[in-house]
Design a protein around this motif. Structure first.
Motif, PDB file in Angstrom:
ATOM      1  N   VAL A 153       0.859  -1.189   0.000  1.00 55.74           N
ATOM      2  CA  VAL A 153       0.000   0.000   0.000  1.00 55.74           C
ATOM      3  C   VAL A 153       0.896   1.239   0.000  1.00 55.74           C
ATOM      4  O   VAL A 153       1.679   1.435   0.932  1.00 55.74           O
ATOM      5  CB  VAL A 153      -0.940   0.000   1.224  1.00 55.74           C
ATOM      6  CG1 VAL A 153      -1.819   1.240   1.212  1.00 55.74           C
ATOM      7  CG2 VAL A 153      -1.793  -1.266   1.238  1.00 55.74           C
ATOM      8  N   PRO A 154       0.799   2.096  -1.005  1.00 51.09           N
ATOM      9  CA  PRO A 154       1.664   3.281  -1.057  1.00 51.09           C
ATOM     10  C   PRO A 154       1.154   4.393  -0.134  1.00 51.09           C
ATOM     11  O   PRO A 154       0.186   4.222   0.614  1.00 51.09           O
ATOM     12  CB  PRO A 154       1.599   3.688  -2.532  1.00 51.09           C
ATOM     13  CG  PRO A 154       0.219   3.257  -2.940  1.00 51.09           C
ATOM     14  CD  PRO A 154      -0.076   1.991  -2.181  1.00 51.09           C
ATOM     15  N   ASN A 155       1.790   5.527  -0.202  1.00 48.06           N
ATOM     16  CA  ASN A 155       1.368   6.675   0.590  1.00 48.06           C
ATOM     17  C   ASN A 155       0.072   7.261   0.020  1.00 48.06           C
ATOM     18  O   ASN A 155      -0.276   7.063  -1.157  1.00 48.06           O
ATOM     19  CB  ASN A 155       2.455   7.755   0.592  1.00 48.06           C
ATOM     20  CG  ASN A 155       3.731   7.264   1.261  1.00 48.06           C
ATOM     21  OD1 ASN A 155       3.681   6.431   2.173  1.00 48.06           O
ATOM     22  ND2 ASN A 155       4.874   7.750   0.797  1.00 48.06           N
ATOM     23  N   ILE A 156      -0.658   7.972   0.896  1.00 45.66           N
ATOM     24  CA  ILE A 156      -1.918   8.582   0.479  1.00 45.66           C
ATOM     25  C   ILE A 156      -1.645   9.626  -0.602  1.00 45.66           C
ATOM     26  O   ILE A 156      -0.697  10.422  -0.504  1.00 45.66           O
ATOM     27  CB  ILE A 156      -2.620   9.227   1.688  1.00 45.66           C
ATOM     28  CG1 ILE A 156      -3.013   8.141   2.698  1.00 45.66           C
ATOM     29  CG2 ILE A 156      -3.847  10.013   1.250  1.00 45.66           C
ATOM     30  CD1 ILE A 156      -3.628   8.680   3.968  1.00 45.66           C
ATOM     31  N   GLY A 157      -2.468   9.616  -1.612  1.00 41.68           N
ATOM     32  CA  GLY A 157      -2.313  10.515  -2.749  1.00 41.68           C
ATOM     33  C   GLY A 157      -1.641   9.862  -3.941  1.00 41.68           C
ATOM     34  O   GLY A 157      -1.669  10.431  -5.047  1.00 41.68           O
ATOM     35  N   ALA A 170      -7.866  -1.179 -13.637  1.00 43.67           N
ATOM     36  CA  ALA A 170      -7.961   0.288 -13.717  1.00 43.67           C
ATOM     37  C   ALA A 170      -6.973   0.943 -12.749  1.00 43.67           C
ATOM     38  O   ALA A 170      -6.447   0.306 -11.827  1.00 43.67           O
ATOM     39  CB  ALA A 170      -9.383   0.741 -13.415  1.00 43.67           C
ATOM     40  N   VAL A 171      -6.743   2.221 -12.965  1.00 46.30           N
ATOM     41  CA  VAL A 171      -5.859   3.013 -12.105  1.00 46.30           C
ATOM     42  C   VAL A 171      -6.715   3.916 -11.233  1.00 46.30           C
ATOM     43  O   VAL A 171      -7.667   4.546 -11.712  1.00 46.30           O
ATOM     44  CB  VAL A 171      -4.874   3.845 -12.948  1.00 46.30           C
ATOM     45  CG1 VAL A 171      -3.996   4.714 -12.044  1.00 46.30           C
ATOM     46  CG2 VAL A 171      -4.015   2.940 -13.812  1.00 46.30           C
ATOM     47  N   ALA A 172      -6.392   3.965  -9.937  1.00 43.47           N
ATOM     48  CA  ALA A 172      -7.137   4.790  -8.984  1.00 43.47           C
ATOM     49  C   ALA A 172      -6.155   5.521  -8.073  1.00 43.47           C
ATOM     50  O   ALA A 172      -4.968   5.185  -7.996  1.00 43.47           O
ATOM     51  CB  ALA A 172      -8.097   3.942  -8.168  1.00 43.47           C
ATOM     52  N   THR A 173      -6.685   6.528  -7.396  1.00 39.35           N
ATOM     53  CA  THR A 173      -5.877   7.314  -6.463  1.00 39.35           C
ATOM     54  C   THR A 173      -6.256   6.937  -5.038  1.00 39.35           C
ATOM     55  O   THR A 173      -7.444   6.837  -4.710  1.00 39.35           O
ATOM     56  CB  THR A 173      -6.116   8.819  -6.675  1.00 39.35           C
ATOM     57  OG1 THR A 173      -5.816   9.155  -8.027  1.00 39.35           O
ATOM     58  CG2 THR A 173      -5.245   9.643  -5.742  1.00 39.35           C
ATOM     59  N   LEU A 174      -5.249   6.718  -4.194  1.00 42.26           N
ATOM     60  CA  LEU A 174      -5.480   6.348  -2.793  1.00 42.26           C
ATOM     61  C   LEU A 174      -5.866   7.604  -2.011  1.00 42.26           C
ATOM     62  O   LEU A 174      -5.065   8.539  -1.865  1.00 42.26           O
ATOM     63  CB  LEU A 174      -4.212   5.713  -2.215  1.00 42.26           C
ATOM     64  CG  LEU A 174      -4.294   5.226  -0.776  1.00 42.26           C
ATOM     65  CD1 LEU A 174      -5.344   4.120  -0.642  1.00 42.26           C
ATOM     66  CD2 LEU A 174      -2.933   4.707  -0.310  1.00 42.26           C
TER      67      LEU A 174
END
Length: 211
Positions: A153-157, A170-174
């Motif tokens: 899980v990457p950083n928020i944003g 698909a690509v999404a933003t956290l």
């Protein structure tokens, strides 16, 4: 009252018992007593049951066992070809979430506790395995089973790759992360749709996404 003469007296009928006896003692032209035909004799109950059983067995033997298969319904089913077996590669590709470019973390083996990039996916043996390249100075590649890997899980944003559901690939933003339920909130930039409660296993950090 006038008296009747013996000649005019009424004749008495022939005795019944004598007629019966004469019938029983009748003789044929050859001088032998007549015999009843074979069918006139009644068979005992046990003999009749045995005869009926023998007749049923003969009837069953005369009817072939494959007669039921000649019915229209069964013949139509038999004429239809069996469905083609599912492809092994297709089934395994659906069951795996691995794809090139994902950043994963190994839980067992030589890379346990370390992060690596998926270079390729091997599905030749019926179970998916990832060819990993470590993010450390060690540039050696390792073949690790999918069961020994977990998503990162990457950083928020940051942008992530969706691995399951209708939006798979698909690509999404956290947007946010819920550490108690191990889930996150994602926003899809193409439709501006926000989805909450997405499990950690349903998305992952991807190095191929251009930020």
């Amino acid at each position: 009252m006038t008296a009747t003469s013996p000649s005019n007296a009424p004749k008495r009928p022939f005795p019944r018992w004598r007629r019966t006896r004469e019938k029983k003692t009748e003789r044929t032209a050859d001088g032998e007593a007549p015999r009843k035909p074979f069918g006139a004799f009644a068979l005992p109950v046990a003999a009749r049951n045995t005869t009926l059983k023998m007749q049923k067995e003969q009837t069953k033997k005369s009817v072939p066992a494959s007669s039921s298969s000649s019915s229209p319904s069964s013949s139509s089913k038999g004429d239809q070809p069996p469905p083609p077996p599912a492809s092994t590669n297709e089934a395994s590709s659906i069951s795996t979430w691995l794809r090139a470019g994902l950043v994963v973390k190994a839980t067992r083996g030589q890379l346990a506790g370390r992060k690596a990039v998926v270079v390729d996916v091997d599905e030749t043996r019926g179970r998916p395995r990832a060819i990993l390249e470590s993010l450390d100075k060690d540039a050696a590649r390792h073949l690790v089973d999918q069961r020994d890997l977990e998503t990162v899980v990457p950083n928020i944003g940051k942008r992530v790759r969706v691995l399951a559901g209708d939006r798979r690939g698909a690509v999404a933003t956290l947007v946010s992360v819920d550490y108690d339920t191990y889930s996150a909130t994602l926003r899809f930039p193409d439709t501006d749709l926000v989805t909450q409660g997405v499990s950690y296993d349903a998305f992952c950090k991807d190095r191929t996404i251009l930020t």
